[in-house]
Write a protein that holds these residues in place. Sequence first.
Motif, mmCIF file in Angstrom:
data_model
loop_
_atom_site.group_PDB
_atom_site.id
_atom_site.type_symbol
_atom_site.label_atom_id
_atom_site.label_comp_id
_atom_site.label_asym_id
_atom_site.label_seq_id
_atom_site.Cartn_x
_atom_site.Cartn_y
_atom_site.Cartn_z
ATOM 1 N N ALA A 1 -3.773 -0.649 0.900
ATOM 2 C CA ALA A 1 -4.665 -0.503 -0.261
ATOM 3 C C ALA A 1 -3.856 -0.295 -1.539
ATOM 4 N N THR B 1 -2.585 -3.616 -2.677
ATOM 5 C CA THR B 1 -3.718 -4.405 -3.179
ATOM 6 C C THR B 1 -4.094 -3.905 -4.577
ATOM 7 N N LEU B 2 -4.097 -2.570 -4.709
ATOM 8 C CA LEU B 2 -4.424 -1.969 -6.014
ATOM 9 C C LEU B 2 -3.419 -2.396 -7.090
ATOM 10 N N SER C 1 -4.131 -5.612 -8.600
ATOM 11 C CA SER C 1 -5.426 -5.819 -9.275
ATOM 12 C C SER C 1 -5.316 -5.533 -10.775
ATOM 13 N N LEU D 1 -6.693 -2.034 -12.008
ATOM 14 C CA LEU D 1 -5.815 -0.868 -12.010
ATOM 15 C C LEU D 1 -4.936 -0.856 -13.260
ATOM 16 N N TYR E 1 -14.319 6.038 -6.731
ATOM 17 C CA TYR E 1 -13.927 5.866 -5.325
ATOM 18 C C TYR E 1 -14.418 7.045 -4.486
ATOM 19 N N ASP F 1 -14.698 6.216 -0.578
ATOM 20 C CA ASP F 1 -13.636 5.249 -0.294
ATOM 21 C C ASP F 1 -12.283 5.994 -0.301
ATOM 22 N N THR G 1 -9.600 5.686 1.391
ATOM 23 C CA THR G 1 -8.377 4.863 1.410
ATOM 24 C C THR G 1 -7.928 4.563 -0.015
ATOM 25 N N ASN G 2 -8.858 4.123 -0.858
ATOM 26 C CA ASN G 2 -8.496 3.806 -2.242
ATOM 27 C C ASN G 2 -8.216 5.062 -3.076
ATOM 28 N N ALA H 1 -4.720 5.804 -2.189
ATOM 29 C CA ALA H 1 -3.853 4.765 -2.773
ATOM 30 C C ALA H 1 -3.687 4.999 -4.279
ATOM 31 N N LEU H 2 -4.804 5.352 -4.926
ATOM 32 C CA LEU H 2 -4.743 5.619 -6.370
ATOM 33 C C LEU H 2 -3.948 6.896 -6.670
#
Lengths: 265, 261
Positions: free
Chosen positions: B49, B52-53, B56, B59, B217, B222, B224-225, B228-229
């Motif tokens: 994640a 992926t972030l 994006s 982000l 999130y 969420d 996972t995100n 990740a963040l």
Amino acid sequence: MNNYSKQDILIKAEGVSLSYGDKLILRDINFEIRDILRPGVVQGQVVSLIGRSGIGKTQLFKILAGLNSPSGGKVTLHDGKPVKAGDMGVVFQNYYLFEWRTIYQSLELAAKKNPKFKRQDIKKEINKYAEQFQLTEHLSKYPQQLSGGQKQRVSIIQQLLNGSSFILFDEPFSGLDVVVLEKIANLILQVSLSDELKTLIIVSHDIETAVSLSDTVFVLGTESNKAGATIKTEIDLCSRGLAWKEDIKYMPAFKETIAEIKAVL
Amino acid sequence: MFKQIFSPFGKINKQIFIVLAIVQSILALVFWHFASNGLVPKPLKVADAFFTLLTSKNLLDNVIISFILTIKAMAISIVITLFFSYLSVIPFFKTIAHFIVKCRYLTLTGLIFIFTLLTHDGSELKLSLLIFGIVPFFVTSFLAVIITTDNQQFEICKTLGYNNWETLYEVIVVGKADQVLEIIRQNFAITWLMITLVEGLSMSEGGVGVGTMLIKYNKYNDITNVLALQLVIFVIGLIFDLILGNLKFWLFPHSKLQIHK
């Protein structure tokens, strides 16, 4: 016997006392430091203020430097005005220098305050002293990169560049090994010979070294049944033929004087 | 060497320290992997994640917005801090500086309504809340530096014939310049922590930034995100910390000597 005469008063302490609350630290301190003239010799004055640890030497030192005000009495200079911070150069015990300034910048800060120097002459003067005191290669360094002896030399140059005729040394011989001690002693002598009016006041508990460099000794001590330290004895080393001599430490008269001071302490 | 690692005041070299940090990180990740019970995502899933972030645009846009806001708030805060801290040596300003220090105990949540009334839009609100939150911490840190200044620094200035203003300039302004950078570095973490709080508090007034992303999130569970963040925020913090640390040594070489000493 030395040929000399004592002339004008350079520094005078009159009835100086210091108290913290009810506690009297210094009591009725009186002394005079006069300009000593020796025909044919350029010679300043070296005065020692001797006393045991914790007796109040540092307090008196700060009063003489104009950093602290006495509770009573006053210290005046040759012009009769009370001493104020900046009148006397000070070489602190730990040879404190600004950690954020290079040696050159520290010396420049001191030289800028000397009215005798023009802006364009400052660099030349700094280089001259640096060479004389073997510090040229260290000018771009910071104090943290210097040894204790080098820092002490920088502190002394700083005061010389600042231009004050009076320099106070706070325990200049404290914690030095024999070799460095000798170098510092020679350095102090060198400074005292730089100008007729140059007056050095050494505050120390190292009796032998301080006395060997001095022309006058003031002994700070306490008297029975009286609170606070005062000047117990003034010893004129010139009249005893003990001033301005090499290898003085081996002379019997010197040893007798040291014994006399120790008895008073 | 093994004994040194577990001895109080044991001395290890930089290489051993790095190896130790890597081994401990791996152990923590392994523990996390096996301790995850389904509710907390496993490290590989968070890593996936995270990457992926990173790719994006969402982000990047939000990080830039938060970062600019942080820098702006820190810049204004440091100006206010220096003004009151430098002047704190003047009795008239001392009381004001000490009052600012005490403002640490005021909560931002309780002041959001007042600040909404006093500001014109969402970005102004976030900026003012952030400044109000940071300044007391900055002033506290800098006053501590001023108070602990060795008296001999002032005395040497006086014996060289410097007046009080010149002494203030030399000892506090010039002499403590490296400390200002150190305070910024240390308090960047607080600022970075506050930005997520401030953006969360004023979501209705703007709705952008990493703080807003985090809250969204969280709202949809969420995790996972969220993690990740958090990792992104953590890495940005570390990079800024490294940059400021090196900038300090470059601008003020003596500060490095002080550490070696």
